[in-house]
Design an enzyme around this catalytic site. Structure first.
Site, PDB file in Angstrom:
ATOM      1  N   ASP A 193      22.170 -19.418   5.759  1.00  0.00           N
ATOM      2  CA  ASP A 193      21.802 -18.754   4.525  1.00  0.00           C
ATOM      3  C   ASP A 193      22.991 -18.457   3.615  1.00  0.00           C
ATOM      4  O   ASP A 193      22.903 -18.612   2.389  1.00  0.00           O
ATOM      5  CB  ASP A 193      21.017 -17.462   4.803  1.00  0.00           C
ATOM      6  CG  ASP A 193      21.768 -16.483   5.703  1.00  0.00           C
ATOM      7  OD1 ASP A 193      22.785 -16.865   6.290  1.00  0.00           O
ATOM      8  OD2 ASP A 193      21.299 -15.321   5.812  1.00  0.00           O
ATOM      9  N   SER A 210      20.190 -10.802  14.382  1.00  0.00           N
ATOM     10  CA  SER A 210      19.879 -11.157  12.996  1.00  0.00           C
ATOM     11  C   SER A 210      18.403 -10.981  12.638  1.00  0.00           C
ATOM     12  O   SER A 210      18.056 -10.232  11.723  1.00  0.00           O
ATOM     13  CB  SER A 210      20.315 -12.596  12.721  1.00  0.00           C
ATOM     14  OG  SER A 210      19.978 -12.958  11.398  1.00  0.00           O
ATOM     15  N   ARG A 241      20.850 -25.003   7.310  1.00  0.00           N
ATOM     16  CA  ARG A 241      20.433 -24.023   8.320  1.00  0.00           C
ATOM     17  C   ARG A 241      21.407 -22.835   8.348  1.00  0.00           C
ATOM     18  O   ARG A 241      21.719 -22.295   9.409  1.00  0.00           O
ATOM     19  CB  ARG A 241      20.344 -24.652   9.724  1.00  0.00           C
ATOM     20  CG  ARG A 241      19.331 -25.773   9.832  1.00  0.00           C
ATOM     21  CD  ARG A 241      17.925 -25.274   9.582  1.00  0.00           C
ATOM     22  NE  ARG A 241      16.958 -26.360   9.631  1.00  0.00           N
ATOM     23  CZ  ARG A 241      15.676 -26.251   9.291  1.00  0.00           C
ATOM     24  NH1 ARG A 241      15.215 -25.074   8.871  1.00  0.00           N
ATOM     25  NH2 ARG A 241      14.863 -27.273   9.348  1.00  0.00           N
ATOM     26  N   ARG A 267       0.769  -1.232   0.000  1.00  0.00           N
ATOM     27  CA  ARG A 267       0.000   0.000   0.000  1.00  0.00           C
ATOM     28  C   ARG A 267       0.811   1.299   0.000  1.00  0.00           C
ATOM     29  O   ARG A 267       0.299   2.333  -0.420  1.00  0.00           O
ATOM     30  CB  ARG A 267      -0.921   0.028   1.241  1.00  0.00           C
ATOM     31  CG  ARG A 267      -1.931  -1.075   1.294  1.00  0.00           C
ATOM     32  CD  ARG A 267      -2.698  -1.073   2.615  1.00  0.00           C
ATOM     33  NE  ARG A 267      -3.515   0.126   2.785  1.00  0.00           N
ATOM     34  CZ  ARG A 267      -4.745   0.280   2.321  1.00  0.00           C
ATOM     35  NH1 ARG A 267      -5.305  -0.701   1.619  1.00  0.00           N
ATOM     36  NH2 ARG A 267      -5.427   1.388   2.543  1.00  0.00           N
ATOM     37  N   TYR A 268       2.026   1.266   0.473  1.00  0.00           N
ATOM     38  CA  TYR A 268       2.652   2.537   0.811  1.00  0.00           C
ATOM     39  C   TYR A 268       3.981   2.857   0.126  1.00  0.00           C
ATOM     40  O   TYR A 268       4.153   3.932  -0.416  1.00  0.00           O
ATOM     41  CB  TYR A 268       2.844   2.625   2.336  1.00  0.00           C
ATOM     42  CG  TYR A 268       1.571   2.435   3.124  1.00  0.00           C
ATOM     43  CD1 TYR A 268       0.391   3.088   2.757  1.00  0.00           C
ATOM     44  CD2 TYR A 268       1.526   1.585   4.233  1.00  0.00           C
ATOM     45  CE1 TYR A 268      -0.783   2.911   3.477  1.00  0.00           C
ATOM     46  CE2 TYR A 268       0.354   1.409   4.953  1.00  0.00           C
ATOM     47  CZ  TYR A 268      -0.792   2.071   4.573  1.00  0.00           C
ATOM     48  OH  TYR A 268      -1.951   1.894   5.283  1.00  0.00           O
ATOM     49  N   THR A 314      34.077 -14.641   6.082  1.00  0.00           N
ATOM     50  CA  THR A 314      33.056 -15.159   7.000  1.00  0.00           C
ATOM     51  C   THR A 314      31.698 -14.632   6.547  1.00  0.00           C
ATOM     52  O   THR A 314      31.615 -13.763   5.674  1.00  0.00           O
ATOM     53  CB  THR A 314      33.357 -14.726   8.444  1.00  0.00           C
ATOM     54  OG1 THR A 314      32.453 -15.397   9.331  1.00  0.00           O
ATOM     55  CG2 THR A 314      33.189 -13.226   8.624  1.00  0.00           C
ATOM     56  N   SER A 315      30.632 -15.141   7.148  1.00  0.00           N
ATOM     57  CA  SER A 315      29.280 -14.787   6.697  1.00  0.00           C
ATOM     58  C   SER A 315      29.039 -13.286   6.711  1.00  0.00           C
ATOM     59  O   SER A 315      28.364 -12.737   5.841  1.00  0.00           O
ATOM     60  CB  SER A 315      28.239 -15.474   7.580  1.00  0.00           C
ATOM     61  OG  SER A 315      28.391 -16.862   7.538  1.00  0.00           O
ATOM     62  N   HIS A 372      -0.369  26.643  23.277  1.00  0.00           N
ATOM     63  CA  HIS A 372      -1.302  25.765  24.009  1.00  0.00           C
ATOM     64  C   HIS A 372      -2.598  25.575  23.214  1.00  0.00           C
ATOM     65  O   HIS A 372      -3.645  25.245  23.791  1.00  0.00           O
ATOM     66  CB  HIS A 372      -1.622  26.325  25.405  1.00  0.00           C
ATOM     67  CG  HIS A 372      -0.430  26.814  26.144  1.00  0.00           C
ATOM     68  ND1 HIS A 372       0.410  25.988  26.842  1.00  0.00           N
ATOM     69  CD2 HIS A 372       0.097  28.062  26.272  1.00  0.00           C
ATOM     70  CE1 HIS A 372       1.396  26.685  27.383  1.00  0.00           C
ATOM     71  NE2 HIS A 372       1.236  27.950  27.041  1.00  0.00           N
ATOM     72  N   SER A 401     -16.065   9.555   4.268  1.00  0.00           N
ATOM     73  CA  SER A 401     -16.702   8.686   5.253  1.00  0.00           C
ATOM     74  C   SER A 401     -17.750   7.836   4.545  1.00  0.00           C
ATOM     75  O   SER A 401     -18.451   8.312   3.650  1.00  0.00           O
ATOM     76  CB  SER A 401     -17.374   9.524   6.351  1.00  0.00           C
ATOM     77  OG  SER A 401     -18.222   8.723   7.155  1.00  0.00           O
TER      78      SER A 401
END
Length: 475
Positions: free
Chosen positions: A78, A325, A76, A11-12, A102-103, A150, A280
């Site tokens: 990614d 993560s 397990r 939607r956005y 490394t990852s 105010h 409305s």
């Protein structure tokens, strides 16, 4: 339709921001990082062939997401899932993909690229909001309006001067955004705990080659600054800082929409309302400020995320812990997508905002007589009157006029009461001249001009290539 869909996507948010955080962009960036790593390692003397690099490049866009999902279910992990998926289509290079890394090499560096690119996407939208607000400020710099403290009527300001208050917040935001981009560091090549130990053997203990690899790879991805030290990951304060920055932009937007919704209730200024728009389902006359309300809803969400990133940064253990993560996967993209939507909607509002000068002036006329009482007292004193006696006369007239307005719903007749009071000696004709609203706005027009010229226009000039934006809403 049987599974949850993220409304930020549906939607956005814009397509460009959605792509920035897409799987396609993420994993293509991983492969570009692996290619760059292999190329620089080859240049530094490692046994990597041109054919291996050519095969990696040939299949950089060929990502089998189904196979990667199968590997991830098996391992397990990614990153290793995508190493194997890449190796399957580039078999000659399978043994040198991710060599020494490394990852976090692909994960963290990609995150930093997405953060940088996401901020550049937001900067364009932010600059356009500023341009629209600057134009609006100048257009209405002379139009008097009631000031409010105010949410009670106070001294007059102008419609344009009030808009500079919204702009001032954005000046602070873009200064923070530019500073963040200027100082953003790349993780680069640091090894499993930040010591680059895996490269000690690869480069036969030559630390200068490790430093070259770190700097050269970072430059290839557009980063002049690199973290001098790290654990396995870059400092998670980066995430906390960028989400705080996004939260600040959200605050600025929310403040604007609060003001606009109040002004729309007063029927002084309205956000756009399209020809076929329905306010409305029950009340056909309604003109609800749905754009402002949407910004408010998204802004609250973004501001809530700042706490999440702060908690992650503060609870990392030693060189790395993995409880960041899942949080990062949610918080960082969602914050960017929401602010992207906020700025799109804000631009859309400014492109069609409507001002009603007659309504604004009517409210001034209802309150200005009360504000003129100080001037009247001073003029009476100048004419020889007793200040305390005059104050009491004006106070009584003011209370009676206020009673007429509040209890009987009649017009404010304070000035007529004063003009008809023979005990007062001031020049009655001069009083009518003084009641021009422009006599009560102080230096608002000049302040507006100076602020735009001295603080806003330089920002717009520096970013003139970003000006110009279509800001249509998805829904």
């Amino acid at each position: 339709m049987n599974s949850y869909k993220n409304p930020l996507e549906e939607r956005y948010s814009s397509e460009e921001m959605l792509f920035n955080f897409s799987h396609n962009n993420k994993f293509r960036t991983w492969r570009q990082l692996w290619i760059a790593l292999a190329e620089i390692e080859k240049d530094l003397g490692l046994e990597i062939s041109d054919e291996q690099i050519a095969e990696l490049k040939a299949h950089a866009e060929n990502i089998d997401f189904d196979k990667a999902a199968e590997y991830e279910k098996k391992f397990r992990h990614d990153v290793m899932a995508h190493v194997h998926t890449y190796g399957d289509v580039a078999p000659s290079a399978k043994g040198i993909i991710h060599l020494g890394a490394t990852s976090a090499f692909v994960g963290d560096n990609t995150d930093l690229i997405q953060i940088r690119d996401g901020l550049l996407i937001l900067k364009k939208k932010l600059v356009n909001v500023m341009k629209n607000l600057a134009d609006f400020s100048i257009q209405y710099k002379d139009l008097p309006t009631l000031g409010f403290t105010h949410f009670q009527p106070a001294q007059l300001t102008t419609v344009g001067k009030r808009a500079t208050l919204w702009l001032q917040s954005l000046v602070l935001d873009i200064e923070e955004l530019d500073f963040f981009l200027e100082t953003l560091r790349f993780r680069g090549v640091k090894g499993t705990t930040g010591t680059a130990a895996s490269f000690l053997e690869l480069f036969n203990g030559d630390y200068s080659k490790v430093k070259h690899l770190d700097k050269e790879l970072s430059k290839r991805f557009g980063f002049e600054k690199v973290f001098g030290v790290s654990g396995q990951t870059y400092d998670r304060k980066i995430d906390a800082k960028v989400v705080a920055l996004l939260g600040n932009i959200a605050q600025s937007a929310h403040k604007f929409t609060n003001d606009l919704r109040l002004l729309q209730n007063l029927k002084e200024i309205e956000e756009p309302f399209e020809k076929n728009q329905i306010g409305s389902s029950a009340m056909a006359y309604k003109r609800n400020p749905m754009r402002s309300e949407r910004i408010g809803a998204l802004a609250k969400y973004v501001m809530s995320l700042t706490t999440s990133s702060a908690m992650v940064a503060s609870t990392q253990w030693f060189e790395r812990t993995l409880d960041d993560s899942a949080n990062k996967r949610l918080t960082i993209p969602q914050a960017f997508l929401a602010v992207d939507a906020i700025l799109l909607i804000w631009n859309n509002i400014m492109n069609g905002i409507v001002v009603y000068p007659n309504r604004i002036n009517k409210h001034i006329e209802e309150e200005l007589p009360f504000m003129a009482t100080e001037y009247i007292i001073m003029e009476e004193v100048k004419a020889g009157g007793d200040r305390q006696e005059i104050h009491e006369v004006i106070r009584v007239h003011s209370m009676e006029a206020s009673k007429k307005v509040k209890e009987e719903g009649k017009e404010n007749d304070l000035i007529e009461r004063i003009l008809n009071d023979d005990s007062l000696k001031l020049d009655k004709s001069k009083l009518k001249e003084v009641l021009d609203p422009k006599n009560f706005i102080g230096f608002a027009p000049i302040q507006t001009e100076e602020f735009i010229k001295n603080e806003v226009q330089p920002i717009l000039d520096q970013n003139k290539d970003l000006i110009g934006l279509e800001a249509d809403l998805k829904v």
